[in-house]
Design a protein around this motif. Structure first.
Motif, PDB file in Angstrom:
ATOM      1  N   LEU A 199       0.775  -1.155   0.011  1.00 51.66           N
ATOM      2  CA  LEU A 199       0.220   0.039  -0.164  1.00 51.66           C
ATOM      3  C   LEU A 199       0.933   1.145  -0.163  1.00 51.66           C
ATOM      4  CD1 LEU A 199      -2.663   1.118   0.275  1.00 51.66           C
ATOM      5  CD2 LEU A 199      -2.496   1.186   2.636  1.00 51.66           C
ATOM      6  N   TRP A 200       0.805   2.085  -1.101  1.00 51.31           N
ATOM      7  CA  TRP A 200       1.410   3.277  -1.182  1.00 51.31           C
ATOM      8  C   TRP A 200       0.230   4.420  -0.790  1.00 51.31           C
ATOM      9  CZ3 TRP A 200       5.904   3.201  -4.693  1.00 51.31           C
ATOM     10  CH2 TRP A 200       6.707   4.221  -4.820  1.00 51.31           C
ATOM     11  N   THR A 201       0.395   4.927   0.329  1.00 56.63           N
ATOM     12  CA  THR A 201      -0.610   5.834   0.995  1.00 56.63           C
ATOM     13  C   THR A 201      -0.513   7.326   0.832  1.00 56.63           C
ATOM     14  OG1 THR A 201       0.726   6.258   2.838  1.00 56.63           O
ATOM     15  CG2 THR A 201      -0.281   4.498   3.153  1.00 56.63           C
ATOM     16  N   GLY A 202       0.546   8.005   0.037  1.00 62.90           N
ATOM     17  CA  GLY A 202       0.685   9.202  -0.045  1.00 62.90           C
ATOM     18  C   GLY A 202       0.569   9.771   1.361  1.00 62.90           C
ATOM     19  N   ASP A 203       0.198  10.894   1.429  1.00 66.91           N
ATOM     20  CA  ASP A 203       0.088  11.627   2.744  1.00 66.91           C
ATOM     21  C   ASP A 203      -0.976  11.405   3.718  1.00 66.91           C
ATOM     22  OD1 ASP A 203       2.623  12.803   2.460  1.00 66.91           O
ATOM     23  OD2 ASP A 203       1.756  14.924   2.371  1.00 66.91           O
ATOM     24  N   ILE A 224      -8.295   6.435   7.615  1.00 67.63           N
ATOM     25  CA  ILE A 224      -7.362   5.299   8.206  1.00 67.63           C
ATOM     26  C   ILE A 224      -7.938   4.036   8.333  1.00 67.63           C
ATOM     27  CG2 ILE A 224      -6.091   5.301  10.398  1.00 67.63           C
ATOM     28  CD1 ILE A 224      -5.539   8.251  10.401  1.00 67.63           C
ATOM     29  N   GLU A 225      -8.905   4.052   9.378  1.00 69.06           N
ATOM     30  CA  GLU A 225      -9.908   2.671   9.341  1.00 69.06           C
ATOM     31  C   GLU A 225     -10.023   1.752   8.020  1.00 69.06           C
ATOM     32  OE1 GLU A 225     -10.399   1.138  12.104  1.00 69.06           O
ATOM     33  OE2 GLU A 225      -9.802   2.778  13.281  1.00 69.06           O
ATOM     34  N   ARG A 226     -10.209   2.328   7.141  1.00 73.78           N
ATOM     35  CA  ARG A 226     -10.460   1.651   5.807  1.00 73.78           C
ATOM     36  C   ARG A 226      -9.028   1.228   5.217  1.00 73.78           C
ATOM     37  NH1 ARG A 226     -14.440   5.541   2.392  1.00 73.78           N
ATOM     38  NH2 ARG A 226     -14.328   3.564   0.879  1.00 73.78           N
ATOM     39  N   GLU A 247      -0.215  -1.989  11.634  1.00 74.05           N
ATOM     40  CA  GLU A 247      -1.224  -1.640  12.879  1.00 74.05           C
ATOM     41  C   GLU A 247      -0.229  -0.391  13.598  1.00 74.05           C
ATOM     42  OE1 GLU A 247       0.322  -4.672  12.206  1.00 74.05           O
ATOM     43  OE2 GLU A 247      -1.180  -6.192  12.608  1.00 74.05           O
ATOM     44  N   THR A 248       0.953  -0.666  13.960  1.00 76.11           N
ATOM     45  CA  THR A 248       1.498   0.631  14.493  1.00 76.11           C
ATOM     46  C   THR A 248       1.304   1.719  13.875  1.00 76.11           C
ATOM     47  OG1 THR A 248       3.182  -1.318  14.796  1.00 76.11           O
ATOM     48  CG2 THR A 248       3.625   0.662  16.091  1.00 76.11           C
ATOM     49  N   ALA A 249       1.762   1.953  12.562  1.00 80.45           N
ATOM     50  CA  ALA A 249       1.796   3.034  11.769  1.00 80.45           C
ATOM     51  C   ALA A 249       0.464   3.602  11.738  1.00 80.45           C
ATOM     52  CB  ALA A 249       2.380   2.580  10.446  1.00 80.45           C
ATOM     53  N   PHE A 250      -0.549   2.901  11.414  1.00 82.73           N
ATOM     54  CA  PHE A 250      -1.906   3.599  11.167  1.00 82.73           C
ATOM     55  C   PHE A 250      -2.273   3.935  12.844  1.00 82.73           C
ATOM     56  CE2 PHE A 250      -2.272   1.636   7.202  1.00 82.73           C
ATOM     57  CZ  PHE A 250      -2.357   2.684   6.280  1.00 82.73           C
ATOM     58  N   ASP A 251      -2.192   3.320  13.778  1.00 79.33           N
ATOM     59  CA  ASP A 251      -2.554   3.060  14.751  1.00 79.33           C
ATOM     60  C   ASP A 251      -1.892   4.870  15.600  1.00 79.33           C
ATOM     61  OD1 ASP A 251      -4.405   1.582  14.738  1.00 79.33           O
ATOM     62  OD2 ASP A 251      -3.208   0.162  16.268  1.00 79.33           O
ATOM     63  N   SER A 252      -0.588   4.811  15.466  1.00 78.21           N
ATOM     64  CA  SER A 252      -0.001   6.248  16.043  1.00 78.21           C
ATOM     65  C   SER A 252      -0.608   7.220  15.362  1.00 78.21           C
ATOM     66  CB  SER A 252       1.548   6.101  15.483  1.00 78.21           C
ATOM     67  OG  SER A 252       1.936   5.014  16.115  1.00 78.21           O
ATOM     68  N   GLU A 253      -0.623   7.422  14.232  1.00 82.18           N
ATOM     69  CA  GLU A 253      -1.492   8.520  13.471  1.00 82.18           C
ATOM     70  C   GLU A 253      -2.781   8.831  13.988  1.00 82.18           C
ATOM     71  OE1 GLU A 253      -1.079   9.898   8.954  1.00 82.18           O
ATOM     72  OE2 GLU A 253      -2.593   8.710   9.155  1.00 82.18           O
ATOM     73  N   LYS A 254      -3.526   7.731  13.956  1.00 85.18           N
ATOM     74  CA  LYS A 254      -4.960   7.675  14.374  1.00 85.18           C
ATOM     75  C   LYS A 254      -4.945   8.209  15.788  1.00 85.18           C
ATOM     76  CE  LYS A 254      -7.430   4.319  15.626  1.00 85.18           C
ATOM     77  NZ  LYS A 254      -7.799   2.818  15.404  1.00 85.18           N
ATOM     78  N   ASN A 255      -4.205   7.729  16.714  1.00 89.11           N
ATOM     79  CA  ASN A 255      -4.172   8.336  18.033  1.00 89.11           C
ATOM     80  C   ASN A 255      -3.946   9.699  18.167  1.00 89.11           C
ATOM     81  OD1 ASN A 255      -4.629   5.770  19.220  1.00 89.11           O
ATOM     82  ND2 ASN A 255      -2.668   5.453  19.625  1.00 89.11           N
ATOM     83  N   TYR A 256      -2.990  10.238  17.566  1.00 88.28           N
ATOM     84  CA  TYR A 256      -2.717  11.710  17.315  1.00 88.28           C
ATOM     85  C   TYR A 256      -3.842  12.456  16.926  1.00 88.28           C
ATOM     86  CZ  TYR A 256      -1.079  16.276  15.789  1.00 88.28           C
ATOM     87  OH  TYR A 256      -1.125  17.688  15.762  1.00 88.28           O
TER      88      TYR A 256
END
Ligand SMILES: [Zn+2]
Lengths: 311, 286
Positions: A199-203, A224-226, A247-256
């Motif tokens: 997955l290439w997410t861009g920003d 982010i969930e999707r 999991e770690t990457a998305f969760d850190s961003e989501k938490n912020y």
């Protein structure tokens, strides 16, 4: 640096397909997965020192052709990328996909103008580009200096509407280009390589560098969930190290982002003014987790507050 | 005597300004090069004469008016501004008008607010756009005609020529929604805080569409009338220097059960209304 010496460095630091990634040299490539090459931008603000090389950019090589995903902060970076592609594969470049219009990702487009590639972006990309190009251009020269010369963002010839996907066949591998509802911006695109589950997410994903809200924070946490549900095996964020566990990457961003939402929502409910709301969270616990926190956090709070007023 | 600033002429006059670095242009905002500080003498003297003639202006007016603004804005398109006043609005002595000025904006007179004794307090909180580093001024005109000024220098740039909004399509769709509410306790005879929020792109007309080479049309809220129990408490003339989704906090003086009513008119002469029924708390009403 002259063109010749730049080219030399590119040649020296280039990796061939299939070889392990290495990070030395000025224009380094890492391999995120088989046939997927990433140049990692620095985790810094654009400056004359880094020449605007701050975003993750790269390409995916199929059996028929290559797709470029983001082109970098200047035409010079775009040319470096082009040369790196040429060192890796002789196949034509069929697509240049702009994940969004932010200048650190898209100003290298001009290097690919004559490549014959089709430019692909979100359906809301042209309007955003029309409104921002002039200001981005004058800002670029101020930020990085002469190296900005010739930099431009290209109007896409093919667009994808929000919540739509576009399958692109690179020969032996299909990439899925997905356009999202307003999140980091109002025109975010991701690229998913089915063969390697990359997955290439861009920003839509920032790793270690503080996320920047230029769209809708409420939309972003939903996206982010999707993205998380795609369970990618390989992960390329718009900024920061590749292949963090998703999991770690998305969760850190989501938490912020959720922390920002919670605090600004309660400030709005309490009737705090914008200034008081922003001042109340300048010392967030989140500071420890993010590079460039002090440069963007208060601005993110401002964006979230004004969005949540109309929730 | 006070000549109206010609908003329509602004885009041509400030064409060159449009290409200025925009602090709201992500993601390079924080790396903004320091713009030269505008000389405070450049714009103000002319503006002063056209608005106030030769009338004296008290500029050490901390006992009457205070201006609260960040010294450096987080987002030049959304700069919070507070005009805090230090006197009780009474029929004998009250602030009848507040001028909010941004010296270096395309249209420096961002807003005027007319107040009455029924305003209770003449405070205003809002958010503005700032095009380049500028002095921001609040001038309070008392009912006796005297003028009192507070000012702050604010570092921000690109606020007016920034593309309207983070989601322009949605901003247009929602134009005209109004939220009017009171904040905190309502006691008869004590100034009560109200907040008016208008969903509106408040487009400056200063954003050049790079494809069509045309300026996006200006489209903004220009007039606000707020009354309580049929009497005016705040009347504002505003322009695109006010941020997208214009937001105002102000006071009014509740006397009994009455309707707080806001009427908002934009540059297409569309009118939007908001109402809230005000009931002073029984305890305080005795
Ligand atoms: Zn971005």
């Amino acid at each position: 640096m002259t063109m010749a010496s730049r080219a030399l460095i590119v040649m020296m630091t280039c990796v061939l397909a299939g070889l392990p990634a290495h990070a030395a040299g000025r224009f380094a490539l890492e391999q995120a997965a088989d046939g997927i090459h990433v140049h990692r931008g620095q985790q810094a603000e654009s400056s004359p020192e880094n020449g605007g090389d701050i975003a993750n950019i790269g390409f995916i090589v199929g059996k028929r052709c290559t797709a470029v995903i983001d082109t970098g902060g200047t035409a010079a970076i775009g040319r470096d990328l082009l040369m790196a592609i040429r060192q890796t594969s002789r196949l034509p470049i069929c697509y240049v996909i702009n994940t969004h219009v932010h200048p650190d990702h898209a100003f290298g487009d001009s290097a690919f103008k004559d490549s014959g590639a089709e430019f692909v972006a979100h359906a809301s990309f042209p309007a955003a580009l029309a409104a921002r190009r002039g200001a981005y251009q004058s800002r670029l020269a101020q930020t990085v200096g002469d190296v900005a010369d010739g930099s431009d963002i290209v109007v896409p010839s093919r667009v994808v509407a929000a919540d739509d996907t576009l399958q692109l066949d690179l020969g032996g591998r299909t990439i899925r280009v997905q356009a999202w509802p307003t999140a980091h911006t109002d025109h975010d695109i991701t690229v998913f390589d089915e063969q390697t589950a990359t997955l290439w997410t861009g920003d839509l994903l920032f790793v270690d560098r503080i996320p920047v809200i230029d769209g809708k924070v409420l939309g972003w946490v939903k996206v982010i969930e999707r993205l998380r549900a795609l369970k990618p095996a390989h992960l390329i964020p718009g900024h920061g190290p590749i292949n963090r566990p998703f999991e770690t990457a998305f969760d850190s961003e989501k938490n912020y982002l959720n922390d920002v939402i919670t605090k600004m929502r309660s400030a709005v409910e309490m009737g705090r003014t914008l200034q008081a709301a922003v001042d109340s969270d300048s010392d967030s616990d989140e500071r420890a987790h993010w590079i460039l926190f002090d440069d963007y956090h208060r601005r993110n709070l401002t964006a979230a507050y004004t969005e949540l007023e109309w929730e | 005597m006070s000549k109206k600033w010609n908003v329509g002429a602004a885009p041509a006059r400030f064409l060159s300004m449009i290409c200025l670095a925009a602090a709201t242009m992500l993601p390079m905002a924080a790396a903004a090069a320091e713009a030269p500080e505008a000389s405070p003498t450049a714009v103000w003297p002319g503006m002063r004469v056209s608005l106030f003639g030769t009338r004296p202006i008290n500029d050490s007016a901390a006992d009457i008016v205070e201006l609260v603004a960040p010294s450096r804005a987080e987002d030049a398109a959304t700069v919070p501004i507070g005009i805090h006043t230090k006197l009780v609005q009474s029929p004998d002595r009250y602030i009848k008008k507040l001028y909010l000025l941004v010296d270096n904006n395309p249209s420096p007179l961002a807003a005027t607010f007319e107040m009455t004794p029924n305003s209770g307090r003449a405070d205003i909180e809002t958010r503005i756009r700032i095009e380049q580093y500028s002095d921001v001024r609040a001038v309070a005109e008392l009912n006796d005609g005297s003028l009192h000024m507070a000012s702050r220098f604010v570092k921000a740039s690109g606020g007016c020529s920034a593309p309207a909004g983070k989601d322009p399509k949605e901003a247009l769709r929602n134009a005209g929604k109004i939220k009017l509410r009171t904040d905190g306790p309502i006691e008869a005879g004590k100034p009560a805080l109200a907040q008016l929020a208008v969903s509106h792109p408040n487009a400056s007309g200063l954003v050049l569409d790079q494809v069509t080479r045309l300026y996006e049309p200006a489209y903004f809220v220009r007039k606000i009338n707020v009354s309580y129990a049929g009497k005016p408490v705040m009347t504002a003339d505003v322009n695109f220097s006010i941020s997208e989704n214009p937001n105002f906090r102000f006071y009014f003086l509740p006397t009994g059960e009455g309707d707080l009513h806001a009427e908002v008119v934009d540059t297409k002469d569309l009118t939007f209304n908001g109402d809230v029924v005000v009931k002073p708390d029984a305890v305080a009403a005795n």
